[in-house]
Every structure is written in C-alpha cells, then in structure tokens.
Design a protein around this motif. Structure first.
Motif, mmCIF file in Angstrom:
data_model
loop_
_atom_site.group_PDB
_atom_site.id
_atom_site.type_symbol
_atom_site.label_atom_id
_atom_site.label_comp_id
_atom_site.label_asym_id
_atom_site.label_seq_id
_atom_site.Cartn_x
_atom_site.Cartn_y
_atom_site.Cartn_z
ATOM 1 N N PHE A 1 0.835 -1.205 0.000
ATOM 2 C CA PHE A 1 0.000 0.000 0.000
ATOM 3 C C PHE A 1 0.871 1.256 0.000
ATOM 4 O O PHE A 1 0.613 2.214 -0.730
ATOM 5 N N ARG A 2 1.917 1.253 0.790
ATOM 6 C CA ARG A 2 2.800 2.423 0.871
ATOM 7 C C ARG A 2 3.528 2.644 -0.454
ATOM 8 O O ARG A 2 3.708 3.789 -0.891
ATOM 9 N N LEU A 3 3.932 1.574 -1.103
ATOM 10 C CA LEU A 3 4.608 1.697 -2.391
ATOM 11 C C LEU A 3 3.660 2.239 -3.469
ATOM 12 O O LEU A 3 4.045 3.092 -4.276
ATOM 13 N N GLN B 1 5.015 2.194 -11.555
ATOM 14 C CA GLN B 1 3.885 1.264 -11.710
ATOM 15 C C GLN B 1 4.300 -0.053 -11.053
ATOM 16 O O GLN B 1 5.412 -0.539 -11.280
ATOM 17 N N TRP B 2 3.390 -0.642 -10.267
ATOM 18 C CA TRP B 2 3.759 -1.807 -9.456
ATOM 19 C C TRP B 2 3.070 -3.074 -9.941
ATOM 20 O O TRP B 2 1.897 -3.076 -10.251
ATOM 21 N N GLU B 3 3.849 -4.153 -9.980
ATOM 22 C CA GLU B 3 3.329 -5.491 -10.259
ATOM 23 C C GLU B 3 3.516 -6.307 -8.984
ATOM 24 O O GLU B 3 4.646 -6.665 -8.616
ATOM 25 N N ALA B 4 2.419 -6.574 -8.280
ATOM 26 C CA ALA B 4 2.504 -7.245 -6.984
ATOM 27 C C ALA B 4 2.465 -8.761 -7.143
ATOM 28 O O ALA B 4 1.729 -9.291 -7.983
ATOM 29 N N VAL B 5 3.257 -9.461 -6.327
ATOM 30 C CA VAL B 5 3.260 -10.920 -6.303
ATOM 31 C C VAL B 5 3.167 -11.368 -4.850
ATOM 32 O O VAL B 5 3.545 -10.627 -3.924
ATOM 33 N N SER B 6 2.703 -12.589 -4.656
ATOM 34 C CA SER B 6 2.539 -13.104 -3.294
ATOM 35 C C SER B 6 3.440 -14.289 -2.985
ATOM 36 O O SER B 6 3.483 -14.742 -1.841
ATOM 37 N N THR B 7 4.155 -14.813 -3.986
ATOM 38 C CA THR B 7 5.081 -15.927 -3.758
ATOM 39 C C THR B 7 6.358 -15.672 -4.553
ATOM 40 O O THR B 7 6.366 -14.910 -5.531
ATOM 41 N N TRP B 8 7.422 -16.361 -4.166
ATOM 42 C CA TRP B 8 8.689 -16.190 -4.882
ATOM 43 C C TRP B 8 8.631 -16.827 -6.265
ATOM 44 O O TRP B 8 9.257 -16.324 -7.208
#
Length: 270
Positions: A15-17, A26-33
C-alpha cells in the motif's frame, strides 16, 4: 518516464509503495517467490522491491537469493521491518551482495523511499546500456535521448521513427535530420542496436531464456531476435551468452556502427 517495478512485499508495505509517485512508478505485486520469478521473466520489470517475510511471515533469505542468482542484472531493494528474526536474514543477504535496505516505519518517509528506488534504478540493465551509449548519443538534444530510453520502457511499441519523434515532440523529418547532423546511423538503426545491446545484457542472466528476452523487448517472435543478433554480432543468442561480455558487445557495436569506417563497411555489407 514510468518504471514497472515488482513488489514482493506484504500488503501493508505494498500500500505504501502504490501511493508513492504513481506517475513515475507502476507496481506489479506478487505473493510468492515462484510468482516473482515468472513475472520478471514475462514483463519488462526494471527492479524488484522485496521482503524476506513474503509468503509466510517467517523471514527467509532463500527467495531473494534465488532472484539474485537468476537475475543478477535486476536491482533488488529490501523493504522490511527490523526485528530479531529479520536481522540474521539481512546479514545473509548482505553476504549475498544485497546491500540496500529500507526499514519500515524508520526509513520509508516518501522522500527517502523515492530516493532509494531511484538510486537502485540507476543500476538496472537498461541504465547500463544507456550509460554505455552516453558518449555516442551526447550530441543529440535531450528530448531525443530521453525518448530513446523511453522506447525501451514501452516494448509494445515497435522501434519506429514515428513513435520516437512523437515521444520527443518533434516531426519525423526533424528527428531524422538530428541523427544525420551528429553523424549517427538512422534513428531506426540506433533504436534496433540499443534494443539488441539490452537483449544481450539480459541474456547474460541465467534466469532468462531467449524466448523470455524476445517477448520482454516486444519481439513478436524469438526467431526475429535471433536473426537480428546474428546480423549484428555474427553469433546466435546461445553463443552470445558465453562469448561476449557487456563491454565487448558495446565495443563491437560501436566499432561497426558508430565509427565512420565501421558504419561505411556495414552499409556496404548490408
């Protein structure tokens, strides 16, 4: 210029990013390596912001070390909380060559966080290519130099002179005249060569396949990238990975295309 960055961090740091300078990042979020690796392979990611607590809450260095091993050209910024559990992991990451850490709630004021991101972006593979060509392109007006770099951030746009001129807010004719005036090859040739130097730098990373690099840079077919690499370097992508360093690739392109004798021989050969 807008950069695509990978966020391998928990939700509160994501959220802060996302609220930090959205016109630039622009952000590409991931939840696992595993998802992080696949995203880096498939998309034009300029750098990764990572947290060793991703995916379970127990800090581990393995996922970040794996990214460094697979993609040594990709800048990594660690953004985490400082706790007894993370302290040991940060020491391990330091031994793996990962130096820059931003501590949540202590060092992530907007200005400080933005500065850390921009400092790491200066170490990206793309910036290495642009800096290597700096002397060659220095006589172009700033708007054209920026446009050339921006084109590499937009792989969906082919390296066309029209697109370059539009980004520089010039007419196509004025754009072409500038390249002729300073003694450079055509704008399209310069864009192709820049893209191939970038491709070569990415190919040195063991985590990328030729197909990854081709699609990452906007080639519709890996075969087209292979053909261009052979035409410019006289080597296949596989041979390039083990035959030429970054410095040697730049020297070969400079000698053949950016010196008067080399450029003349290249035009005769083509």
């Amino acid at each position: 210029m807008r950069h695509l960055l990978l966020a391998a961090v928990p939700s509160e740091r994501l959220f802060r990013l996302r609220t930090l300078d959205p016109d630039r990042f622009q952000w590409e979020a991931v939840s696992t390596w595993a998802e992080a690796v696949e995203t880096i392979r498939a998309k034009p990611v300029d750098m990764a912001v990572v947290d060793p607590v991703l995916g379970g809450g127990i800090p581990r260095s393995h996922g970040i070390e794996r990214l460094r091993q697979f993609f040594p050209s990709l800048p990594l910024l660690v953004y985490t909380e400082l706790t007894p559990a993370t302290a040991g992991v940060l020491l391990d990451l330091g031994r793996a060559g990962i130096r820059r850490v931003v501590v949540h709630r202590f060092e992530d004021a907007p200005g400080a966080l933005r500065g850390a991101l921009l400092a790491e972006l200066e170490q990206s593979a793309l910036q290495q290519v642009i800096q290597g060509l700096g002397t060659i392109l220095r006589e172009l007006p700033p708007e054209l130099r920026v446009a050339l770099e921006t084109m590499l951030h937009a792989p969906e746009e082919g390296p066309t002179v029209t697109a370059l001129a539009e980004r520089a807010q010039l007419t196509r004719r004025t754009c072409e005249r500038w390249f002729t005036k300073v003694g450079l090859p055509s704008p399209r040739m310069v864009m192709v060569l820049t893209r191939l130097l970038y491709a070569h730098r990415l190919l040195l990373d063991p985590g990328y396949t030729v197909e990854d690099v081709a699609f990452k840079l906007g080639y519709s077919k890996p075969k087209t990238l292979q053909m261009h690499l052979r035409a410019v370097f006289g080597l296949t992508a596989g041979e390039l990975r083990v035959s030429l360093s970054v410095e040697e690739a730049l020297a070969a392109v400079t000698h053949r295309y950016f010196t008067p004798l080399g450029a003349s021989l290249s035009q005769v050969a083509s």
